[in-house]
Scaffold this motif. Structure first.
Motif, PDB file in Angstrom:
ATOM      1  N   ASN A 424      47.548  55.595  74.723  1.00 46.33           N
ATOM      2  CA  ASN A 424      46.435  57.001  74.477  1.00 46.33           C
ATOM      3  C   ASN A 424      45.230  56.108  73.955  1.00 46.33           C
ATOM      4  OD1 ASN A 424      47.070  59.736  74.487  1.00 46.33           O
ATOM      5  ND2 ASN A 424      49.189  58.843  73.698  1.00 46.33           N
ATOM      6  N   ILE A 425      45.065  55.026  73.295  1.00 40.89           N
ATOM      7  CA  ILE A 425      43.858  54.650  73.015  1.00 40.89           C
ATOM      8  C   ILE A 425      43.130  53.553  74.237  1.00 40.89           C
ATOM      9  CG2 ILE A 425      42.666  52.812  71.478  1.00 40.89           C
ATOM     10  CD1 ILE A 425      44.628  53.534  69.368  1.00 40.89           C
ATOM     11  N   VAL A 426      44.105  52.892  74.923  1.00 34.76           N
ATOM     12  CA  VAL A 426      43.598  52.197  75.949  1.00 34.76           C
ATOM     13  C   VAL A 426      43.295  52.783  77.250  1.00 34.76           C
ATOM     14  CG1 VAL A 426      44.385  50.085  77.450  1.00 34.76           C
ATOM     15  CG2 VAL A 426      44.710  49.903  75.180  1.00 34.76           C
ATOM     16  N   LEU A 427      44.360  53.862  77.412  1.00 35.70           N
ATOM     17  CA  LEU A 427      44.003  54.807  78.692  1.00 35.70           C
ATOM     18  C   LEU A 427      43.823  54.125  79.998  1.00 35.70           C
ATOM     19  CD1 LEU A 427      44.299  57.761  77.879  1.00 35.70           C
ATOM     20  CD2 LEU A 427      41.696  57.996  78.449  1.00 35.70           C
ATOM     21  N   GLY A 428      44.688  53.099  80.093  1.00 43.58           N
ATOM     22  CA  GLY A 428      44.385  52.369  81.310  1.00 43.58           C
ATOM     23  C   GLY A 428      43.236  51.360  81.602  1.00 43.58           C
ATOM     24  N   ARG A 429      42.425  51.229  80.588  1.00 41.88           N
ATOM     25  CA  ARG A 429      41.323  50.547  80.543  1.00 41.88           C
ATOM     26  C   ARG A 429      41.694  48.688  80.275  1.00 41.88           C
ATOM     27  NH1 ARG A 429      37.691  53.564  76.761  1.00 41.88           N
ATOM     28  NH2 ARG A 429      39.525  53.798  75.635  1.00 41.88           N
ATOM     29  N   GLU A 430      40.985  48.040  80.670  1.00 42.80           N
ATOM     30  CA  GLU A 430      41.066  46.682  80.491  1.00 42.80           C
ATOM     31  C   GLU A 430      40.477  46.602  79.292  1.00 42.80           C
ATOM     32  OE1 GLU A 430      39.808  44.210  83.683  1.00 42.80           O
ATOM     33  OE2 GLU A 430      41.307  44.800  84.971  1.00 42.80           O
ATOM     34  N   ILE A 431      41.167  46.437  77.988  1.00 43.09           N
ATOM     35  CA  ILE A 431      40.756  46.443  76.741  1.00 43.09           C
ATOM     36  C   ILE A 431      41.699  45.338  75.977  1.00 43.09           C
ATOM     37  CG2 ILE A 431      40.326  47.437  74.512  1.00 43.09           C
ATOM     38  CD1 ILE A 431      39.765  50.132  76.138  1.00 43.09           C
ATOM     39  N   SER A 432      40.975  44.278  75.152  1.00 44.39           N
ATOM     40  CA  SER A 432      41.801  43.464  74.442  1.00 44.39           C
ATOM     41  C   SER A 432      42.397  44.076  73.322  1.00 44.39           C
ATOM     42  CB  SER A 432      40.681  42.298  73.990  1.00 44.39           C
ATOM     43  OG  SER A 432      39.972  42.778  73.144  1.00 44.39           O
ATOM     44  N   GLU A 434      42.371  42.693  70.294  1.00 45.94           N
ATOM     45  CA  GLU A 434      41.224  42.531  69.308  1.00 45.94           C
ATOM     46  C   GLU A 434      40.408  43.830  69.315  1.00 45.94           C
ATOM     47  OE1 GLU A 434      37.662  39.892  67.843  1.00 45.94           O
ATOM     48  OE2 GLU A 434      39.038  39.139  69.588  1.00 45.94           O
ATOM     49  N   SER A 435      40.070  44.283  70.314  1.00 44.43           N
ATOM     50  CA  SER A 435      39.164  45.544  70.481  1.00 44.43           C
ATOM     51  C   SER A 435      40.013  46.914  69.964  1.00 44.43           C
ATOM     52  CB  SER A 435      38.522  45.732  71.767  1.00 44.43           C
ATOM     53  OG  SER A 435      37.818  44.617  72.135  1.00 44.43           O
ATOM     54  N   VAL A 436      41.442  46.926  70.346  1.00 48.76           N
ATOM     55  CA  VAL A 436      42.016  48.010  69.976  1.00 48.76           C
ATOM     56  C   VAL A 436      42.102  47.981  68.539  1.00 48.76           C
ATOM     57  CG1 VAL A 436      44.459  48.981  70.054  1.00 48.76           C
ATOM     58  CG2 VAL A 436      43.213  48.023  72.172  1.00 48.76           C
ATOM     59  N   ASP A 437      42.670  46.849  67.979  1.00 51.36           N
ATOM     60  CA  ASP A 437      42.807  46.896  66.368  1.00 51.36           C
ATOM     61  C   ASP A 437      41.493  46.989  65.584  1.00 51.36           C
ATOM     62  OD1 ASP A 437      45.340  46.094  66.697  1.00 51.36           O
ATOM     63  OD2 ASP A 437      44.899  43.999  66.666  1.00 51.36           O
ATOM     64  N   ARG A 438      40.332  46.550  66.166  1.00 50.05           N
ATOM     65  CA  ARG A 438      38.957  46.924  65.737  1.00 50.05           C
ATOM     66  C   ARG A 438      38.698  48.502  65.492  1.00 50.05           C
ATOM     67  NH1 ARG A 438      36.100  43.352  67.829  1.00 50.05           N
ATOM     68  NH2 ARG A 438      35.431  44.808  69.716  1.00 50.05           N
ATOM     69  N   ALA A 439      39.029  48.987  66.551  1.00 53.04           N
ATOM     70  CA  ALA A 439      38.612  50.505  67.092  1.00 53.04           C
ATOM     71  C   ALA A 439      39.579  51.379  65.942  1.00 53.04           C
ATOM     72  CB  ALA A 439      39.000  50.923  68.512  1.00 53.04           C
ATOM     73  N   VAL A 440      40.770  51.062  65.814  1.00 56.34           N
ATOM     74  CA  VAL A 440      41.813  51.451  65.125  1.00 56.34           C
ATOM     75  C   VAL A 440      41.181  51.750  63.410  1.00 56.34           C
ATOM     76  CG1 VAL A 440      44.176  51.539  64.024  1.00 56.34           C
ATOM     77  CG2 VAL A 440      43.757  51.264  66.441  1.00 56.34           C
ATOM     78  N   HIS A 441      40.744  50.476  63.111  1.00 56.44           N
ATOM     79  CA  HIS A 441      40.522  50.316  61.610  1.00 56.44           C
ATOM     80  C   HIS A 441      39.116  51.078  61.602  1.00 56.44           C
ATOM     81  CE1 HIS A 441      43.406  47.194  61.459  1.00 56.44           C
ATOM     82  NE2 HIS A 441      43.364  47.298  60.046  1.00 56.44           N
ATOM     83  N   LEU A 474      42.821  59.136  66.239  1.00 60.26           N
ATOM     84  CA  LEU A 474      43.401  58.721  67.286  1.00 60.26           C
ATOM     85  C   LEU A 474      42.218  58.748  68.563  1.00 60.26           C
ATOM     86  CD1 LEU A 474      45.808  57.508  68.980  1.00 60.26           C
ATOM     87  CD2 LEU A 474      46.265  59.683  69.262  1.00 60.26           C
ATOM     88  N   LEU A 475      41.711  59.862  68.634  1.00 61.00           N
ATOM     89  CA  LEU A 475      40.720  60.205  69.973  1.00 61.00           C
ATOM     90  C   LEU A 475      39.380  59.463  69.435  1.00 61.00           C
ATOM     91  CD1 LEU A 475      41.099  63.929  70.188  1.00 61.00           C
ATOM     92  CD2 LEU A 475      42.121  62.172  71.586  1.00 61.00           C
ATOM     93  N   ILE A 476      39.009  59.213  68.173  1.00 59.37           N
ATOM     94  CA  ILE A 476      37.736  58.439  68.062  1.00 59.37           C
ATOM     95  C   ILE A 476      37.928  56.912  68.260  1.00 59.37           C
ATOM     96  CG2 ILE A 476      36.289  57.747  66.178  1.00 59.37           C
ATOM     97  CD1 ILE A 476      36.625  60.344  64.713  1.00 59.37           C
ATOM     98  N   ALA A 477      39.328  56.629  68.028  1.00 59.77           N
ATOM     99  CA  ALA A 477      39.521  55.081  68.036  1.00 59.77           C
ATOM    100  C   ALA A 477      39.712  54.852  69.775  1.00 59.77           C
ATOM    101  CB  ALA A 477      41.174  54.950  67.965  1.00 59.77           C
ATOM    102  N   ARG A 478      40.094  55.949  70.460  1.00 60.21           N
ATOM    103  CA  ARG A 478      39.807  55.705  72.021  1.00 60.21           C
ATOM    104  C   ARG A 478      38.391  55.588  72.383  1.00 60.21           C
ATOM    105  NH1 ARG A 478      42.064  60.911  75.194  1.00 60.21           N
ATOM    106  NH2 ARG A 478      43.942  60.425  74.547  1.00 60.21           N
ATOM    107  N   ALA A 479      37.723  56.399  71.612  1.00 57.40           N
ATOM    108  CA  ALA A 479      36.166  56.235  72.149  1.00 57.40           C
ATOM    109  C   ALA A 479      35.539  55.021  71.806  1.00 57.40           C
ATOM    110  CB  ALA A 479      35.392  57.491  71.663  1.00 57.40           C
ATOM    111  N   LEU A 480      35.966  54.551  70.566  1.00 61.71           N
ATOM    112  CA  LEU A 480      35.444  53.266  70.006  1.00 61.71           C
ATOM    113  C   LEU A 480      36.157  51.944  70.886  1.00 61.71           C
ATOM    114  CD1 LEU A 480      35.161  53.784  66.586  1.00 61.71           C
ATOM    115  CD2 LEU A 480      33.478  54.199  67.954  1.00 61.71           C
ATOM    116  N   ALA A 481      37.069  52.052  71.521  1.00 57.38           N
ATOM    117  CA  ALA A 481      37.802  50.844  71.825  1.00 57.38           C
ATOM    118  C   ALA A 481      37.200  50.121  73.007  1.00 57.38           C
ATOM    119  CB  ALA A 481      39.290  51.122  72.367  1.00 57.38           C
ATOM    120  N   GLY A 482      36.469  50.884  73.825  1.00 58.07           N
ATOM    121  CA  GLY A 482      35.877  50.253  75.076  1.00 58.07           C
ATOM    122  C   GLY A 482      34.147  49.735  74.589  1.00 58.07           C
ATOM    123  N   ASN A 483      34.069  49.690  73.189  1.00 57.61           N
ATOM    124  CA  ASN A 483      32.658  49.093  72.813  1.00 57.61           C
ATOM    125  C   ASN A 483      31.518  49.828  73.484  1.00 57.61           C
ATOM    126  OD1 ASN A 483      31.026  47.600  70.908  1.00 57.61           O
ATOM    127  ND2 ASN A 483      31.055  45.821  72.416  1.00 57.61           N
TER     128      ASN A 483
END
Length: 569
Positions: A424-432, A434-441, A474-483
């Motif tokens: 749900n956070i990555v949503l099919g994108r090529e995201i590391s 590390e970026s996912v963990d940073r976005a979650v926090h 969770l939705l904000i983490a999705r928005a932030l994950a792609g930097n």
């Protein structure tokens, strides 16, 4: 219908093979009455048991050939129909995904759902049935007529006399039925809309005790759809009784004429039996054609509805790129005016400028146009007047994929999918990772890591196994994950407590300070720190500036702030 034929053409070879097999099977079926006639009139008088078994074996052979041919051909037609429908649904889904907001509004979501499901199913039925009966019915009809002409012209003329009557009745019924099927599909669109609303708003309906009201609303529309269905099918079903009536009247005449011709010695009993069998075969052929007319009539209405979407023009064409002057501003709105219905403006003469890393807060009453600004920036709609620029380039000159990759977005009514939290956070994108963990926090969504399976925990559709605040984080983490370069948050923290909201604002400033942010909020505390704030009222900017300035110059903004924050404003 021409668009649907485009999907059949690549499978022409398979269709031809299936029809050839169907032809062999149908031709074998036409041989059976002739063989029976030959055995009765020519073989039985010879009193040769061996010849009877020989020709009886020939009948068994052709019967088995008929069965095998029809089974193989029907399996092939089902496979072709499956592949055609899969391709149509794939392209239709892809086209819907790239419709502009205005086009989606024009078609309506329930109608698009109906076109993707019910209409494609009708096309599936048509493609399969035309292959099954499209060869069999005409061959049975024409083959039966030709053979009867060779056997007995007088009785064959009786059969031919019924054909014009049947053709006229089927044509009249089909002309009347096609509009009724289109009306039926529109009723089903409305039924789908009500079902979607009830499923989405199930909790609200229960909370307000409106279950009986919604049940009654669904029942009324269901009854209307049922009436339209009965009316359309009743009209189309008239073709079969008319066909049966005319054929059976002809059969009665054939029996009478045949009896006299046998009595007068002009025909043999075996030939009369064969003729009756051929008459039945011709009847089946006509009924098959009548059935095809019904299915094609219904599928024609559905195919036209599908074609409307597939051939919808590109509503948001990308303009040729010119020499863009260097601009110090990352985002610019220049006198933007926009209306959804093209009558009353939703936004009127909106202008603002943001440098890279700056932020804009939007506040105002419900329906004042806050979310519309975000939709226009992402070019889900085109402005009526004015222009929107990113880095000095008009967004109409930026390809959609390039434009949308700039954004990290949390919509007001965003979607949580029935999948893992990670997906749900990555949503099919090529995201590391590390970026996912940073976005979650940064999104204050560390609660996800505390779940039994962590980020691999399964979430329900619409996030029903999360609280409102957990879902928003969770939705904000999705928005932030792609930097993202541009961060858009549409009332994304309304369910958060003040402390979590403050921690989120701090994390955004420290972790994503280079992103230009536009935040729609209902709480002054969520936007008080923004570089610029716009107060909207009925699509107009009634005040604009930083928090301190607005507190001094805008009574409307000051009233909101004092109401929410008291003496701390």
């Amino acid at each position: 219908m021409r668009t649907i034929l485009k999907y059949v053409r690549p499978l022409t070879g398979r269709v031809a093979v299936g029809m050839l097999i169907k032809l062999i099977g149908t031709a074998s079926e036409l041989m059976l009455p002739w063989l029976l006639s030959y055995i009765i009139d020519d073989i039985v008088p010879q009193e040769s048991v061996g010849k009877i078994f020989l020709w009886g074996g020939a009948m068994i052979f052709f019967a088995l050939l008929c069965v095998a041919g029809n089974v193989i051909a029907n399996r092939n037609s089902a496979a072709v129909a499956r592949d055609v429908t899969r391709s149509v649904r794939h392209d239709l889904y892809a086209r819907i995904a790239y419709l502009s907001g205005a086009q989606v509004d024009a078609f309506s979501v329930p109608s698009l759902v109906s076109r993707l499901t019910t209409d494609t199913y009708n096309v599936h039925q048509m493609v399969g049935m035309v292959q099954r009966l499209g060869v069999r019915a005409p061959i049975l009809l024409l083959g039966g007529i030709i053979i009867t002409l060779f056997q007995d012209v007088a009785m064959a003329l009786v059969l031919l006399a019924t054909m014009p009557l049947i053709g006229v009745s089927v044509t009249m019924v089909s002309v009347k039925g096609i509009p009724l099927f289109r009306r039926l599909q529109e009723s089903l669109d409305e039924l789908v809309r009500i079902v979607r609303e009830n499923i989405t708003g199930a909790r609200v309906i229960k909370a307000l005790s409106k279950g009986d009201y919604e049940n009654d609303r669904f029942r009324r529309q269901s009854d209307r759809a049922a009436r339209d269905n009965v009316r359309a099918n009743a009209v189309m079903s008239l073709s079969s009784p008319f066909t049966t009536l005319f054929l059976n009247l002809g059969l009665v005449v054939v029996l009478i004429v045949g009896a006299y011709r046998v009595e007068w010695g002009l025909a043999k009993p075996g030939k009369i039996m064969a003729f009756l069998n051929y008459f039945t075969i011709v009847s089946n052929g006509m009924l098959g054609l009548s059935r095809i007319f019904v299915i094609v009539s219904r599928a024609s209405a559905s195919a036209n509805r599908i074609e409307e979407v597939l051939t919808a023009p590109e509503d948001l064409a990308v303009l040729p790129a010119g020499d863009a002057p260097e601009s110090p501003y990352h985002i610019e709105f220049r006198n933007v005016t926009f209306s959804y219905n093209k009558r009353k403006p939703t936004l009127s003469n909106i202008s603002f400028r943001l440098k890279r890393g700056e932020s804009l807060g939007l506040i105002g009453a419900t329906g004042s146009g806050k979310s519309t600004i975000l939709l226009l920036l992402m070019r889900f709609y085109d402005v009526d007047e004015g222009e929107i620029l990113i880095d000095g380039v008009n967004i109409k000159q930026i390809p959609a994929e390039t434009l949308h990759r700039m954004f990290g977005v949390t919509f007001q009514s965003d979607v949580v999918y029935a999948d893992t939290a990670h997906e749900n956070i990555v949503l099919g994108r090529e995201i590391s990772e590390e970026s996912v963990d940073r976005a979650v926090h940064n999104a204050q969504a560390a609660y996800l890591l505390e779940l039994a399976d962590g980020l691999n925990a399964h979430l329900n559709s619409q996030g029903t196994n999360l609280s409102g605040g957990q879902r928003q984080r969770l939705l904000i983490a999705r928005a932030l994950a792609g930097n993202p370069e541009i961060l858009l948050l549409d009332d994304a923290s309304s369910a958060l407590d003040y402390r979590t909201d403050a921690n989120l604002r701090m994390a955004l400033r420290t972790g994503h300070g280079n992103a230009t942010s536009i935040v729609v909020a209902s709480r002054v505390s969520s936007i008080a720190h923004m570089t610029e704030i716009i107060v909207l009222d009925e699509g107009r900017a009634i005040a604009q500036g930083p928090h301190d300035l607005l507190m001094k110059t805008s009574p409307d903004y000051r009233q909101i702030a004092e109401t929410q924050m008291g003496g701390m404003a």
